[in-house]
Scaffold this active site. Structure first.
Site, PDB file in Angstrom:
ATOM      1  N   HIS A 173      31.498  47.897  32.979  1.00  6.50           N
ATOM      2  CA  HIS A 173      30.486  49.043  32.741  1.00  6.50           C
ATOM      3  C   HIS A 173      31.335  50.417  33.047  1.00  6.50           C
ATOM      4  O   HIS A 173      32.228  50.298  33.871  1.00  6.50           O
ATOM      5  CB  HIS A 173      29.184  48.965  33.804  1.00  6.50           C
ATOM      6  N   ALA A 218      45.475  34.972  48.364  1.00  8.11           N
ATOM      7  CA  ALA A 218      44.163  34.342  48.245  1.00  8.11           C
ATOM      8  C   ALA A 218      43.066  35.464  48.718  1.00  8.11           C
ATOM      9  O   ALA A 218      43.473  36.474  49.343  1.00  8.11           O
ATOM     10  CB  ALA A 218      43.880  33.206  49.140  1.00  8.11           C
ATOM     11  N   THR A 223      44.576  45.636  40.843  1.00 12.83           N
ATOM     12  CA  THR A 223      43.738  46.781  40.111  1.00 12.83           C
ATOM     13  C   THR A 223      44.987  47.507  39.373  1.00 12.83           C
ATOM     14  O   THR A 223      44.692  48.381  38.607  1.00 12.83           O
ATOM     15  CB  THR A 223      42.959  47.911  41.031  1.00 12.83           C
TER      16      THR A 223
END
Length: 259
Positions: A173, A218, A223
């Site tokens: 979104h 983990a 990004t």
């Protein structure tokens, strides 16, 4: 005449087998739809413009539409495609639970169109979006309960190891959009180099390129691009070390049976 127990057993058999009978009947339609989408995808890639191949309406974010008043006829005509898109999502979940790698791989390759390399393994419970935009290299192991959102493309190299519960997202979104629309772009593709190790519970967001041999610890959230052989950890992921550059292992393609 059948007794009551026989009727009950017959009913249970129909309930258990019915969805797979329906799937077999739907296979020609699923294949035809996939071929049409692949042609559109390849055409848009050649033009460096994927606007011609936006994700299916029912597969985009639920609010990715400005509310409009539609005629009754328009709604009636749209109803079958919504049910078809919903069925594709449903059967994807069901295929991920089939206790046979051979059957799952056949369906992924031949029906859904995943580019699945030799000796590659996709374990139990996978959720895949836009299968035909997913490429998995030779010997790669995809752990259980992964989500591979390939709506804008995912390419995974050879001998990559995914641990359990890895999520890759290539669409999201736009929080700045007044209608909370989903963004779709050629630049949102995710690529993962040979022999990378993606640890359990990690999340990889759109537009990320992970280099050869990199390790994602983990629970990390990736990004930005990751350089080859880097060891990354944290939220957002940051480099904490470097891996041995002389990697030579190759996975043999013998998965755990029934799983």
């Amino acid at each position: 005449m059948l007794n009551v127990e026989s009727y009950i057993l017959l009913l249970l058999a129909l309930i258990v087998c019915g969805k797979w009978i329906a799937f077999i009947l739907m296979c020609p339609l699923l294949v035809a739809f996939r071929i049409r989408k692949e042609k559109s995808w390849k055409s848009s890639e050649n033009q460096h413009n994927r606007t011609a191949d936006k994700p299916d309406e029912a597969e985009t974010c639920a609010t990715d539409r400005t509310p409009t008043r539609k005629s009754f006829l328009h709604k009636v005509l749209q109803t079958p495609q919504y049910y078809f898109f919903g069925y594709r999502r449903y059967i994807d979940f069901q295929v991920g639970l089939i206790p046979s790698h051979t059957i799952r791989n056949f369906i992924y390759r031949k029906i859904f169109g995943v580019k699945l390399g030799k000796m590659a393994t996709i374990y139990w419970g996978a959720e895949i979006r836009d299968h035909h935009k997913l490429k998995i290299g030779r010997g790669t192991i995809i752990g259980d309960h992964v989500i591979l959102d390939a709506r804008n493309g995912i390419e995974i190299g050879d001998n990559v190891n995914f641990s359990s519960n890895v999520h890759i997202w290539t669409e999201q979104h736009d929080h700045r959009d007044p209608d909370f629309a989903c963004n779709s772009s050629a630049a949102f593709k995710v690529t993962i180099g040979n022999r990378a190790w993606i640890g359990p519970g990690t999340t990889i967001l759109h537009s990320v390129n992970i280099g050869e041999g990199a390790v994602i610890a983990a629970g990390a959230v990736v990004t930005k691009d990751v350089e080859p052989f880097a060891i990354m950890a944290g939220i957002p992921a940051r480099k904490i070390g470097e891996r041995n550059h002389n990697l030579r292992y190759e996975f043999n393609g013998y998965p755990a049976p029934f799983y």
